[in-house]
Design an enzyme around this catalytic site. Structure first.
Site, mmCIF file in Angstrom:
data_model
loop_
_atom_site.group_PDB
_atom_site.id
_atom_site.type_symbol
_atom_site.label_atom_id
_atom_site.label_comp_id
_atom_site.label_asym_id
_atom_site.label_seq_id
_atom_site.Cartn_x
_atom_site.Cartn_y
_atom_site.Cartn_z
ATOM 1 C CD GLU A 1 -1.672 -2.405 1.715
ATOM 2 O OE1 GLU A 1 -0.389 -2.520 1.921
ATOM 3 O OE2 GLU A 1 -2.553 -3.286 1.613
ATOM 4 C CG PHE B 1 -9.190 -9.780 11.419
ATOM 5 C CD1 PHE B 1 -8.093 -10.164 12.067
ATOM 6 C CD2 PHE B 1 -9.691 -10.003 9.947
ATOM 7 C CE1 PHE B 1 -7.168 -10.548 10.851
ATOM 8 C CE2 PHE B 1 -8.796 -10.427 9.175
ATOM 9 C CZ PHE B 1 -7.420 -10.469 9.572
ATOM 10 C CD GLN B 2 -7.103 -7.480 7.653
ATOM 11 O OE1 GLN B 2 -7.991 -7.364 6.795
ATOM 12 N NE2 GLN B 2 -5.815 -7.918 7.365
ATOM 13 C CE LYS C 1 -16.876 -6.839 3.633
ATOM 14 N NZ LYS C 1 -16.276 -8.002 3.968
ATOM 15 C CG MET D 1 22.423 12.319 2.838
ATOM 16 S SD MET D 1 23.694 13.684 1.811
ATOM 17 C CE MET D 1 22.647 14.052 0.573
#
Ligand SMILES: Cc1ncc(C[n+]2csc(CCOP(=O)(O)OP(=O)(O)O)c2C)c(N)n1
Ligand SMILES: [Mg+2]
Lengths: 169, 586
Positions: free
Chosen positions: B53, B115-116, B165, B483
């Protein structure tokens, strides 16, 4: 060089009364390291769609300016007013102060309450709850005197403020 | 227009189409299944399946910055949303318009540690311009339109819309709103006329003026750059750009002094330091730009044009603030300059340019390419020579290679340079290149990369393959987190703690494993051939350019130093040790 002196400002913020708006304001202060000395919030419009947040904060003039600009940048914020800067304003805080004392201390607490125009909101044989209204300094002073007399518990509302004059926000 | 009845998921698709969205970068999961189902049943939106993502947000950023449109992301709840956080923060810091739709557990489970589940609006509150949790399908259409308005208007930024949802399943009414106006959010585009007039007078009276412009000009659209160029040319004043602003003024023009700041040119920084009037256009006096604040342009009166009032007087107190959109304000400035028949003070300006010419003569970006070892600067110069006549977009990762790209790859147009400036996110360039390439399928898109950064989002090469995005990952492989190594050399006694890129993959084979083409240049005489082959290749390419591991980026204003206290090269490193105050700065 910049003026580095720390100033205290009372800021009124009008916001859309939507979920999370207070978290946005508080998160802004903590995330950017600004001080909150007092914060109060409540809906103020008839239809309950607008809330007013009163914040007492402190910082250098440049920080105060940043705080206002950052507040104004939040999407649900409709207006930011620096009451300290905009002219005369009235500032009040309400405190409920419980004093547990007996005998002469109990009587003394009543006398002090009288001087401060505090009212007795509740009483038992060995305690009072006083309601005192005023500036932060007045409440500080009242609380301090009471502490000398017995066990003290304090609940303060935080500062609410409004500008003098006929202009309505 | 009559409203239509449909499910929340269908409203999402319909609203996106109505808002002109063509591409969505996303990754599915349980909490966005209804939206993915609705996507399956339509053919207006193109969904680009990323591999993580974080890559989706960077790809959307690349898409947005190279097109001026809003980048759109769709991810699931919980880990989908948390993976997006780096990209959202990146977009916030660099003012990139992105709308990120996140799935959420059904409303009745919110707060249950389902969940999630994660507190997406809580987590993303400080890293978005604004965010929404839609609890009622009736609010969905309006919220989506508002989200796009907020993301794209004013100072652009990322906006999250969290979609439980059950709201995606629920039926509701959808109607495209007539106007975008918002109750409390009203960005100001027109500048205050009297401030603008004052600014123009001050500029006209300047003896040692400089225009310092940034990403705000790019965000203001093509008109912003055109007007900036017009104003700079009509005044004859020197112009410098920030890392974010590169391309906003043509680099090939003689009035351009190069980038300013920590790794900016000697002439840009010296001119800033000695100037008497600075016109700051859509830049924010960032700490990488100003160096030591109390020594920043001590004699200059400062004018600041910015659409975001909080950018003004944040780091540097300015004399004339102008809140408004860069293009609008510059348009007024050009008009006033003309109508008042202002003319620069010719004698003073000549003397000023004489000094600038002397600074230029230091030739601060010089490097020596000799022998077999490829100097990274040389590799970028050769890349530029080979690509300058085509439509080329450059993205970068973060590190030395990024600074060398900024210094050695000139841009004459805006929106062709995509780099992570504010957050400095390693792993930005590769997914961003995918986003750019999908928006410009026929253009050449090169990610100028470091080997360490490439490892951060290499999985997105798989995305590039799936959609035949023929990006070119041009790795300046110095086998170090260069760097960081440079700072360790300068500040920590050369103790290279954990900055050697140990156990690197064979990038050629790695490319091949993805189905892309891998190339390698180990010696200077192979470089041009590899670049030519890379450009000609009708496939994604990873070009492993083995460069001098010891090279450092110069010039450099060390942290805590002033503009006129630059390190020009390795010889200066020992002569000017970094102060203790500087050590603690980043
Ligand atoms: C995600 C992230 N982690 C850590 C850093 C700190 N950092 C800045 S540059 C750099 C090294 C980059 O190495 P490489 O990609 O090889 O580029 P080079 O400097 O060698 O050109 C690191 C670790 C960062 N910018 N981003
Ligand atoms: Mg490296």
């Amino acid at each position: 060089m910049e003026n580095q002196e720390i100033e205290t400002h009372t800021i009124a913020v009008l916001v859309d009364n939507e979920p999370g708006v207070l978290a946005r304001v508080v998160g802004l202060f903590s995330g950017r390291g600004y001080n909150i000395e007092s914060l109060t919030v409540s809906t103020v419009s008839e239809d309950k769609t607008v809330s007013r947040i009163s914040i007492v904060t402190s910082g250098t003039p440049m920080i105060i300016e940043q705080i206002k600009a950052q507040l104004d940048r939040l999407v649900p914020v409709s207006a930011v007013h620096d009451l300290t800067e905009e002219g005369a304003y009235i500032e009040r805080e309400v405190a409920l102060i419980k004093v547990a004392a007996k005998g002469p201390e109990r009587r003394e607490s009543l006398r002090i309450a009288d001087i401060f125009r505090a009212r007795v909101a509740d009483t038992t044989v060995d305690s009072f709850v006083f309601v005192v209204t005023g500036t932060q300094e007045k409440i500080d002073a009242f609380t301090e005197l009471m502490r000398a007399l017995g066990g003290v518990e304090v609940s303060r509302s935080g500062v609410v403020a409004i500008a003098r004059g006929s202009e309505v926000l | 227009m009559a409203s239509e009845r449909m499910t929340g998921a269908e409203i999402v698709i319909k609203a996106l189409v109505d808002l002109g969205v063509e591409v969505v970068f996303g990754y599915p999961g349980g909490a966005v299944l209804p939206i993915y189902d609705a996507l399956f049943k339509q053919n207006r939106l193109r969904h680009i399946l990323v591999r993580q993502e974080g890559g989706a947000v960077h790809a959307a950023e690349g898409y947005a910055r190279s097109t001026g449109k809003i980048g759109v992301v769709l991810v699931t709840s919980g880990p989908g949303a948390t993976n997006a956080v780096t990209g959202l923060t990146d977009a916030l810091m660099d003012s990139v318009p992105v709308v990120c739709l996140t799935g959420q557990v059904p409303t009745h489970l919110i707060g249950n540690d389902a969940f999630q589940e994660c507190d997406t609006t809580g987590i993303t509150r400080p890293c978005t311009k604004h965010n929404y949790l839609v609890k009622d399908v009736q609010d969905l259409g309006k919220t989506l339109h508002e989200a796009f308005y907020v993301a794209g208007s004013g100072r652009p930024g990322p906006v999250v819309v969290d979609l439980p949802k059950d709201v995606q399943f629920a039926e509701g009414d959808y109607e495209a709103p007539q106007s975008a106006a918002h109750k409390t959010y009203k960005p100001r585009v027109k500048g205050d006329p009297s401030a603008i007039e004052q600014a123009v007078s001050l500029l006209a009276s300047a003896k040692r003026p400089i225009v310092y412009a940034g990403g705000g000009v790019v965000n203001s659209g093509d008109k912003g750059s055109q007007l900036l160029t017009q104003f700079v040319r009509m005044t004859g004043y020197p112009c410098t750009l920030t890392l974010m602003g590169l391309g906003a003024y043509p680099a090939s023009d003689n009035q351009f002094l190069g980038m300013l700041g920590m790794h900016g040119t000697y002439e840009a920084n010296m001119a800033m330091h000695d100037s008497d009037v600075i016109l700051c256009v859509g830049a924010r006096f960032d700490d990488r730009v100003t160096g030591r604040l109390d020594a920043f342009a001590p004699d200059a009166k400062k004018i600041h044009i910015d659409i975001d009032p909080s950018s003004i007087n944040k780091n540097v107190r300015v004399d004339i603030p102008i809140i408004g959109d860069v293009a609008h304000v510059l348009e007024d400035m050009v008009k006033i300059w003309k109508s008042k028949q202002h003319r620069a003070d010719g004698k003073a300006l000549d003397a000023w340019w004489d000094r600038i010419t002397e600074w230029r003569a230091v030739n601060c970006l010089k490097f020596k390419q000799a022998g077999d070892i490829i100097k990274p600067q040389h590799a970028i110069r050769r890349l530029y020579e080979a690509t300058k006549d085509r439509e080329t977009y450059i993205t970068t990762e973060v590190g030395q290679h990024q600074m060398w790209a900024a210094q050695h790859f000139p841009f004459d147009r805006p929106n062709h340079w995509m780099t992570s400036g504010g957050l400095g996110t390693m792993g930005y360039g590769l997914p961003a290149a995918v986003g750019v390439q999908l928006a410009h399928p026929d253009a050449l898109v090169v990610d100028i990369a470091g080997e360490a950064s490439t490892m951060m989002n290499i999985q997105e090469l798989s995305t590039a393959m799936q959609y035949r995005a023929k990006i070119k990952v041009f790795i300046l492989n110095n086998e170090y987190m260069g760097m960081v190594r440079q700072w360790q050399e300068l500040l920590h006694g050369g103790r290279y703690s954990e900055t050697y890129s140990e156990a690197l993959p064979d990038f050629v084979k790695l490319a091949e494993a993805f189905g892309a083409v891998g190339l390698r240049a180990e010696k200077a005489d192979q470089l041009d051939d590899v670049i030519a082959e890379m450009i000609a290749c009708d496939n994604a390419v990873v070009a492993d350019i083995c460069v001098d591991p010891a090279e450092n980026v110069f010039p450099m204003i060390p942290s805590g130093a002033a503009h006129n206290d630059m390190l020009l090269g390795p010889e200066d490193e020992k002569a000017k040790p970094v102060s203790e105050d500087g050590m603690v700065l980043v």
